[in-house]
Design a protein around this motif. Structure first.
Motif, PDB file in Angstrom:
ATOM      1  N   VAL A  45      40.287  35.944  45.502  1.00 54.34           N
ATOM      2  CA  VAL A  45      40.897  37.270  45.582  1.00 54.34           C
ATOM      3  C   VAL A  45      40.355  38.110  44.423  1.00 54.34           C
ATOM      4  O   VAL A  45      39.748  37.584  43.488  1.00 54.34           O
ATOM      5  N   HIS A  46      40.607  39.399  44.492  1.00 57.51           N
ATOM      6  CA  HIS A  46      40.147  40.301  43.434  1.00 57.51           C
ATOM      7  C   HIS A  46      41.295  40.613  42.477  1.00 57.51           C
ATOM      8  O   HIS A  46      42.442  40.786  42.896  1.00 57.51           O
ATOM      9  N   ILE A  47      40.960  40.702  41.202  1.00 58.33           N
ATOM     10  CA  ILE A  47      41.947  41.072  40.193  1.00 58.33           C
ATOM     11  C   ILE A  47      41.382  42.168  39.297  1.00 58.33           C
ATOM     12  O   ILE A  47      40.160  42.371  39.228  1.00 58.33           O
ATOM     13  N   LEU A  48      42.276  42.853  38.607  1.00 57.48           N
ATOM     14  CA  LEU A  48      41.913  43.788  37.545  1.00 57.48           C
ATOM     15  C   LEU A  48      42.451  43.199  36.253  1.00 57.48           C
ATOM     16  O   LEU A  48      43.648  43.313  35.961  1.00 57.48           O
ATOM     17  N   PRO A  49      41.615  42.537  35.480  1.00 53.08           N
ATOM     18  CA  PRO A  49      42.102  41.888  34.249  1.00 53.08           C
ATOM     19  C   PRO A  49      42.465  42.907  33.177  1.00 53.08           C
ATOM     20  O   PRO A  49      41.973  44.039  33.181  1.00 53.08           O
ATOM     21  N   SER A  50      43.322  42.485  32.268  1.00 53.59           N
ATOM     22  CA  SER A  50      43.693  43.330  31.131  1.00 53.59           C
ATOM     23  C   SER A  50      43.134  42.758  29.830  1.00 53.59           C
ATOM     24  O   SER A  50      43.596  43.110  28.752  1.00 53.59           O
ATOM     25  N   PHE A  51      42.148  41.867  29.943  1.00 57.06           N
ATOM     26  CA  PHE A  51      41.570  41.198  28.779  1.00 57.06           C
ATOM     27  C   PHE A  51      40.059  41.145  28.915  1.00 57.06           C
ATOM     28  O   PHE A  51      39.499  41.372  29.997  1.00 57.06           O
ATOM     29  N   ALA A  52      39.400  40.844  27.827  1.00 57.34           N
ATOM     30  CA  ALA A  52      37.946  40.691  27.820  1.00 57.34           C
ATOM     31  C   ALA A  52      37.606  39.236  27.527  1.00 57.34           C
ATOM     32  O   ALA A  52      38.162  38.626  26.614  1.00 57.34           O
ATOM     33  N   LYS A  55      31.902  34.830  30.742  1.00 59.03           N
ATOM     34  CA  LYS A  55      31.986  33.973  31.921  1.00 59.03           C
ATOM     35  C   LYS A  55      32.627  32.633  31.556  1.00 59.03           C
ATOM     36  O   LYS A  55      32.347  32.065  30.503  1.00 59.03           O
ATOM     37  N   VAL A  56      33.478  32.144  32.450  1.00 58.81           N
ATOM     38  CA  VAL A  56      34.145  30.861  32.262  1.00 58.81           C
ATOM     39  C   VAL A  56      33.560  29.877  33.272  1.00 58.81           C
ATOM     40  O   VAL A  56      33.598  30.118  34.482  1.00 58.81           O
ATOM     41  N   HIS A  57      33.002  28.783  32.768  1.00 58.22           N
ATOM     42  CA  HIS A  57      32.374  27.778  33.626  1.00 58.22           C
ATOM     43  C   HIS A  57      33.373  26.646  33.871  1.00 58.22           C
ATOM     44  O   HIS A  57      33.725  25.896  32.959  1.00 58.22           O
ATOM     45  N   LEU A  58      33.819  26.540  35.114  1.00 65.23           N
ATOM     46  CA  LEU A  58      34.774  25.511  35.504  1.00 65.23           C
ATOM     47  C   LEU A  58      34.147  24.605  36.555  1.00 65.23           C
ATOM     48  O   LEU A  58      33.075  24.894  37.089  1.00 65.23           O
ATOM     49  N   LEU A  59      34.825  23.524  36.852  1.00 70.13           N
ATOM     50  CA  LEU A  59      34.300  22.557  37.814  1.00 70.13           C
ATOM     51  C   LEU A  59      34.082  23.187  39.187  1.00 70.13           C
ATOM     52  O   LEU A  59      33.147  22.865  39.899  1.00 70.13           O
ATOM     53  N   GLY A  60      34.961  24.097  39.550  1.00 66.33           N
ATOM     54  CA  GLY A  60      34.872  24.722  40.869  1.00 66.33           C
ATOM     55  C   GLY A  60      33.953  25.922  40.947  1.00 66.33           C
ATOM     56  O   GLY A  60      33.736  26.483  42.018  1.00 66.33           O
ATOM     57  N   GLY A  61      33.416  26.365  39.821  1.00 62.25           N
ATOM     58  CA  GLY A  61      32.529  27.513  39.838  1.00 62.25           C
ATOM     59  C   GLY A  61      32.551  28.272  38.526  1.00 62.25           C
ATOM     60  O   GLY A  61      33.247  27.894  37.585  1.00 62.25           O
ATOM     61  N   GLY A  64      33.957  35.415  36.135  1.00 60.97           N
ATOM     62  CA  GLY A  64      33.787  36.416  35.097  1.00 60.97           C
ATOM     63  C   GLY A  64      32.371  36.977  35.119  1.00 60.97           C
ATOM     64  O   GLY A  64      31.603  36.730  36.051  1.00 60.97           O
ATOM     65  N   PRO A  65      31.996  37.721  34.075  1.00 58.75           N
ATOM     66  CA  PRO A  65      32.798  38.014  32.874  1.00 58.75           C
ATOM     67  C   PRO A  65      34.000  38.900  33.195  1.00 58.75           C
ATOM     68  O   PRO A  65      34.011  39.616  34.188  1.00 58.75           O
ATOM     69  N   PHE A  66      35.012  38.820  32.350  1.00 58.46           N
ATOM     70  CA  PHE A  66      36.230  39.590  32.525  1.00 58.46           C
ATOM     71  C   PHE A  66      36.206  40.789  31.583  1.00 58.46           C
ATOM     72  O   PHE A  66      36.011  40.641  30.377  1.00 58.46           O
ATOM     73  N   ARG A  67      36.412  41.965  32.157  1.00 55.88           N
ATOM     74  CA  ARG A  67      36.475  43.203  31.390  1.00 55.88           C
ATOM     75  C   ARG A  67      37.731  43.962  31.823  1.00 55.88           C
ATOM     76  O   ARG A  67      38.042  44.006  33.019  1.00 55.88           O
ATOM     77  N   PRO A  68      38.440  44.565  30.876  1.00 54.30           N
ATOM     78  CA  PRO A  68      39.675  45.273  31.234  1.00 54.30           C
ATOM     79  C   PRO A  68      39.457  46.314  32.324  1.00 54.30           C
ATOM     80  O   PRO A  68      38.547  47.133  32.252  1.00 54.30           O
ATOM     81  N   GLN A  69      40.295  46.225  33.369  1.00 56.93           N
ATOM     82  CA  GLN A  69      40.324  47.187  34.477  1.00 56.93           C
ATOM     83  C   GLN A  69      39.037  47.240  35.287  1.00 56.93           C
ATOM     84  O   GLN A  69      38.778  48.219  35.996  1.00 56.93           O
ATOM     85  N   ILE A  70      38.221  46.198  35.206  1.00 58.24           N
ATOM     86  CA  ILE A  70      37.029  46.083  36.048  1.00 58.24           C
ATOM     87  C   ILE A  70      37.247  44.925  37.010  1.00 58.24           C
ATOM     88  O   ILE A  70      37.481  43.788  36.606  1.00 58.24           O
ATOM     89  N   GLN A  71      37.162  45.222  38.295  1.00 53.59           N
ATOM     90  CA  GLN A  71      37.503  44.253  39.330  1.00 53.59           C
ATOM     91  C   GLN A  71      36.573  43.044  39.292  1.00 53.59           C
ATOM     92  O   GLN A  71      35.357  43.180  39.145  1.00 53.59           O
TER      93      GLN A  71
END
Length: 204
Positions: A45-52, A55-61, A64-71
């Motif tokens: 799903v899509h989110i609008l994060p409030s943090f910076a 990229k987060v590398h997890l087992l499933g994929g 990111g990268p996460f930027r405030p208010q960027i989908q």
């Protein structure tokens, strides 16, 4: 920066303690509702994060990268965690709008064919109505519409399976576009109905 590193490590720990998604087509075994729902939480799903955060590398994929208010697109399970922590707004998919669900419901009621919905539409709708109510236009109405769609589709499945038991029936059963929970419900009954069909039909 240290807070972001701890947050990134927290995400990794959460994921590493999570079971791998279920293979819904592996066998005729019927999973519990909870197991099927768990498997559906990998739906993105899509989110609008409030943090910076990089990229987060997890087992499933990689997310990111996460930027405030960027989908950005993330799995449903991760979106739910971030939402609970107040770190994002979840963007409801277009098919989960009131107008779209009303159109689908009307089509389900008037058409023998199952309407094309996301494979995990029930899981996504349920979780968003539970964890992201303030991000939706009217979560209560959306939940009711989704349940109505689900009920109509379930009735169509039952009707189709009953048709299989009629040895004189010439009409096929249209089961395309079934969703994950619907496949799980129908799996056991489909197998038993086919067994009954082959036993009951006269041999030439």
């Amino acid at each position: 920066r240290q807070g972001n590193v701890r947050f990134s490590n927290q995400l990794r720990v959460i994921f590493q303690h999570t079971l791998m998604p279920l293979n819904m087509t592996a066998s005729l075994e019927v999973y519990s509702h909870e197991e099927v729902h768990f498997g559906g939480e990998d739906q993105e799903v899509h989110i609008l994060p409030s943090f910076a955060l990089p990229k987060v590398h997890l087992l499933g994929g990689t997310y990111g990268p996460f930027r405030p208010q960027i989908q950005v697109s993330v799995p449903l399970w991760l979106a739910s965690i971030l939402k609970k922590q107040g770190r994002c707004i979840i963007v409801a998919p277009k098919w989960l709008s009131i107008s779209s669900l009303r159109t689908v419901l009307e089509s389900e009621r008037t058409d023998d064919v199952f309407q094309a919905l996301p494979f995990h539409y029930v899981e996504v709708a349920t979780d968003l109505c539970k964890y992201a109510r303030e991000d939706m236009e009217d979560w209560s109405l959306i939940y009711d519409l989704t349940e109505n769609v689900r009920a109509v589709r379930h009735s169509k499945m039952q009707s189709g399976l009953r048709g299989l038991l009629d040895v004189h029936a010439l009409k096929g059963v249209k089961l395309s576009n079934l969703a994950s929970l619907e496949v799980n419900i129908i799996r056991r009954y489909m197998a038993s109905s086919l067994d009954h069909l082959f036993i009951s039909r006269p041999t030439k």
